[in-house]
Design a protein around this motif. Sequence first.
Motif, short mmCIF file in Angstrom:
data_model
loop_
_atom_site.label_atom_id
_atom_site.label_comp_id
_atom_site.label_asym_id
_atom_site.label_seq_id
_atom_site.Cartn_x
_atom_site.Cartn_y
_atom_site.Cartn_z
N ALA A 94 0.83 -1.21 0.00
CA ALA A 94 0.00 0.00 0.00
C ALA A 94 0.87 1.25 0.00
CB ALA A 94 -0.93 -0.01 1.21
N VAL A 95 1.96 1.23 0.76
CA VAL A 95 2.87 2.39 0.78
C VAL A 95 3.51 2.57 -0.59
CG1 VAL A 95 4.98 3.32 1.79
CG2 VAL A 95 3.30 2.16 3.26
N MET A 96 3.97 1.47 -1.20
CA MET A 96 4.61 1.57 -2.51
C MET A 96 3.64 2.09 -3.56
SD MET A 96 7.72 0.78 -1.89
CE MET A 96 8.35 0.80 -3.58
N THR A 97 2.36 1.73 -3.45
CA THR A 97 1.35 2.24 -4.37
C THR A 97 1.21 3.75 -4.24
OG1 THR A 97 0.11 0.16 -4.36
CG2 THR A 97 -1.09 2.13 -5.02
N ALA A 98 1.16 4.23 -2.99
CA ALA A 98 1.05 5.67 -2.77
C ALA A 98 2.29 6.41 -3.29
CB ALA A 98 0.86 5.95 -1.28
N VAL A 99 3.46 5.82 -3.07
CA VAL A 99 4.70 6.44 -3.55
C VAL A 99 4.69 6.51 -5.08
CG1 VAL A 99 7.20 6.11 -3.74
CG2 VAL A 99 6.05 5.80 -1.54
N GLY A 100 4.24 5.44 -5.72
CA GLY A 100 4.17 5.44 -7.18
C GLY A 100 3.24 6.52 -7.71
N GLU A 101 2.08 6.68 -7.09
CA GLU A 101 1.14 7.72 -7.53
C GLU A 101 1.74 9.10 -7.32
OE1 GLU A 101 -2.73 7.36 -5.91
OE2 GLU A 101 -2.97 5.24 -6.48
N PHE A 102 2.43 9.29 -6.20
CA PHE A 102 3.06 10.59 -5.91
C PHE A 102 4.13 10.92 -6.95
CE2 PHE A 102 6.54 12.70 -3.30
CZ PHE A 102 6.03 13.98 -3.46
N LEU A 103 4.96 9.94 -7.30
CA LEU A 103 6.01 10.18 -8.28
C LEU A 103 5.42 10.43 -9.68
CD1 LEU A 103 8.66 7.53 -7.13
CD2 LEU A 103 8.74 10.02 -6.83
N ARG A 104 4.38 9.73 -10.02
CA ARG A 104 3.72 9.99 -11.32
C ARG A 104 3.10 11.38 -11.35
NH1 ARG A 104 2.26 4.43 -10.54
NH2 ARG A 104 3.29 3.09 -12.09
N PHE A 105 2.54 11.80 -10.23
CA PHE A 105 2.00 13.16 -10.14
C PHE A 105 3.13 14.17 -10.31
CE2 PHE A 105 1.10 16.92 -7.54
CZ PHE A 105 -0.14 17.31 -8.04
N GLY A 106 4.28 13.89 -9.69
CA GLY A 106 5.42 14.78 -9.85
C GLY A 106 5.93 14.83 -11.27
N ALA A 107 5.91 13.69 -11.95
CA ALA A 107 6.36 13.67 -13.36
C ALA A 107 5.43 14.48 -14.24
CB ALA A 107 6.43 12.22 -13.85
N ALA A 108 4.14 14.43 -13.96
CA ALA A 108 3.17 15.18 -14.76
C ALA A 108 3.37 16.68 -14.60
CB ALA A 108 1.75 14.79 -14.35
N HIS A 109 3.96 17.11 -13.49
CA HIS A 109 4.18 18.53 -13.24
C HIS A 109 5.64 18.94 -13.45
CE1 HIS A 109 0.26 18.00 -11.35
NE2 HIS A 109 0.11 19.30 -11.40
N GLY A 110 6.45 18.02 -13.98
CA GLY A 110 7.82 18.36 -14.32
C GLY A 110 8.80 18.32 -13.17
N TRP A 111 8.40 17.81 -12.01
CA TRP A 111 9.32 17.74 -10.87
C TRP A 111 10.13 16.45 -10.87
CZ3 TRP A 111 4.30 18.44 -7.70
CH2 TRP A 111 3.82 19.76 -7.85
N VAL A 112 9.59 15.40 -11.46
CA VAL A 112 10.22 14.08 -11.45
C VAL A 112 10.54 13.69 -12.88
CG1 VAL A 112 9.87 11.65 -10.88
CG2 VAL A 112 8.98 13.42 -9.35
N PRO A 113 11.76 13.25 -13.16
CA PRO A 113 12.09 12.84 -14.53
C PRO A 113 11.34 11.60 -14.96
CG PRO A 113 13.91 12.34 -13.03
CD PRO A 113 12.93 13.15 -12.25
N ALA A 114 11.11 11.49 -16.25
CA ALA A 114 10.36 10.35 -16.79
C ALA A 114 11.07 9.03 -16.50
CB ALA A 114 10.15 10.53 -18.29
N ALA A 115 12.40 9.07 -16.39
CA ALA A 115 13.14 7.84 -16.13
C ALA A 115 12.75 7.21 -14.79
CB ALA A 115 14.64 8.14 -16.14
N THR A 116 12.32 8.04 -13.84
CA THR A 116 11.91 7.51 -12.54
C THR A 116 10.58 6.76 -12.66
OG1 THR A 116 13.06 9.25 -11.31
CG2 THR A 116 11.25 8.14 -10.19
N THR A 117 9.65 7.32 -13.38
CA THR A 117 8.33 6.68 -13.48
C THR A 117 8.39 5.39 -14.29
OG1 THR A 117 7.77 8.04 -15.40
CG2 THR A 117 7.13 8.87 -13.23
N THR A 118 9.33 5.26 -15.20
CA THR A 118 9.43 4.01 -15.97
C THR A 118 9.85 2.84 -15.08
OG1 THR A 118 11.71 4.52 -16.60
CG2 THR A 118 9.96 5.21 -18.12
#
Length: 365
Positions: A94-118
């Motif tokens: 459950a924690v990893m799911t929340a972290v994944g959603e947070f990082l994808r949200f960050g990628a959509a706003h340009g804070w997180v590089p696409a390489a992280t979400t892959t």
Amino acid sequence: MVVDAGTYGLHQEASAYLASLRARGCSPNTERVYAGRIALYLNYCRMRRLAWTEPGFLGLAGLQQWLIETPLPSRSTRCRPGPARYRSQGTANAVMTAVGEFLRFGAAHGWVPAATTTLLSEPKVLRCAPPGYDCGESGQLRQVRAAAFRFKIAEPGYEDLSVEQIRRMLALAPRARERFMIGLLACTGLRIGEALGLHRGDLHLLASSRAAGCGIEGPHVHVRRRADNPNRALAKSRFSRTVPVTADLVALYTDYQYERDRVPQAASSPMVFVNLFRPPLGRAMSYPSTKEMFDRLARTAGHACRPHMLRHAAATRWLREGVDRDVVQRLLGHASPLSMEHYRHVDAAEARAAVEHVNWLRERS
């Protein structure tokens, strides 16, 4: 909110993510749980000297193991600490799911590089498709993206409560308000957010409610989604519904009304469940205070007592008694029939009855 451990100011990106949950209409309880999980991730990155925007594969894999290997703080208030407690693999997922959603949200706003979400997902072939899933004419849709950092665990199923356990909870509850809440959840299958969000005008407990402008016959409860409740309680379903109630529940509500009338501060509140025994008197009950109430009851009863277990108990009882699945779906407020798959439990008595019914070793005339 999430506070930055270095500056002690608001963590802007995490706070923006929580605000997005609020904008999507998620309940405050969901927001609170996700805030804790995101803060856990940010603390882990700080301890390991990782950039939270680029934790890397080893960083995410390390987080997954760290979650189950790190002892939780002791609940004991005594000088001698209790036994060490650890997160389960299900909680880590459950924690990893929340972290994944947070990082994808960050990628959509340009804070997180696409390489992280892959790194968060990997291709997977569905050998056993879930009910209702369309695999395509030639099975081309069987390949999907699945979470990369997730423990494989057996499905624990839904926990519910037996009729005897619910009766024991009612007997052990010290106050009329608690007894009415337990009875309401067990009788109607309401979610706790729906119960805490009830207004007094939602309870139509007379044989006829025509005087109130309602044409539905018999005592019943209206479940409505409101975004302006003072305790921020929110019904999950966006569709209003009515749920019939029994005469026994009406009697429990009458007892609660008598108890409530003795607290003058509660008279002006439109909410059904309010604080009666500690300040601020008359204020709508919150999620944390309700959880505390059920935790106390669980310690007294000697078994788990959570609000959602009463919802599962209601659904299981209806299905076991032969109520049509469409009716149960409507009572529970589920939008999809697939949500009903988890509720039907086969107990030991039913299993034995089935085997005895088809006894191939018995001589037949």
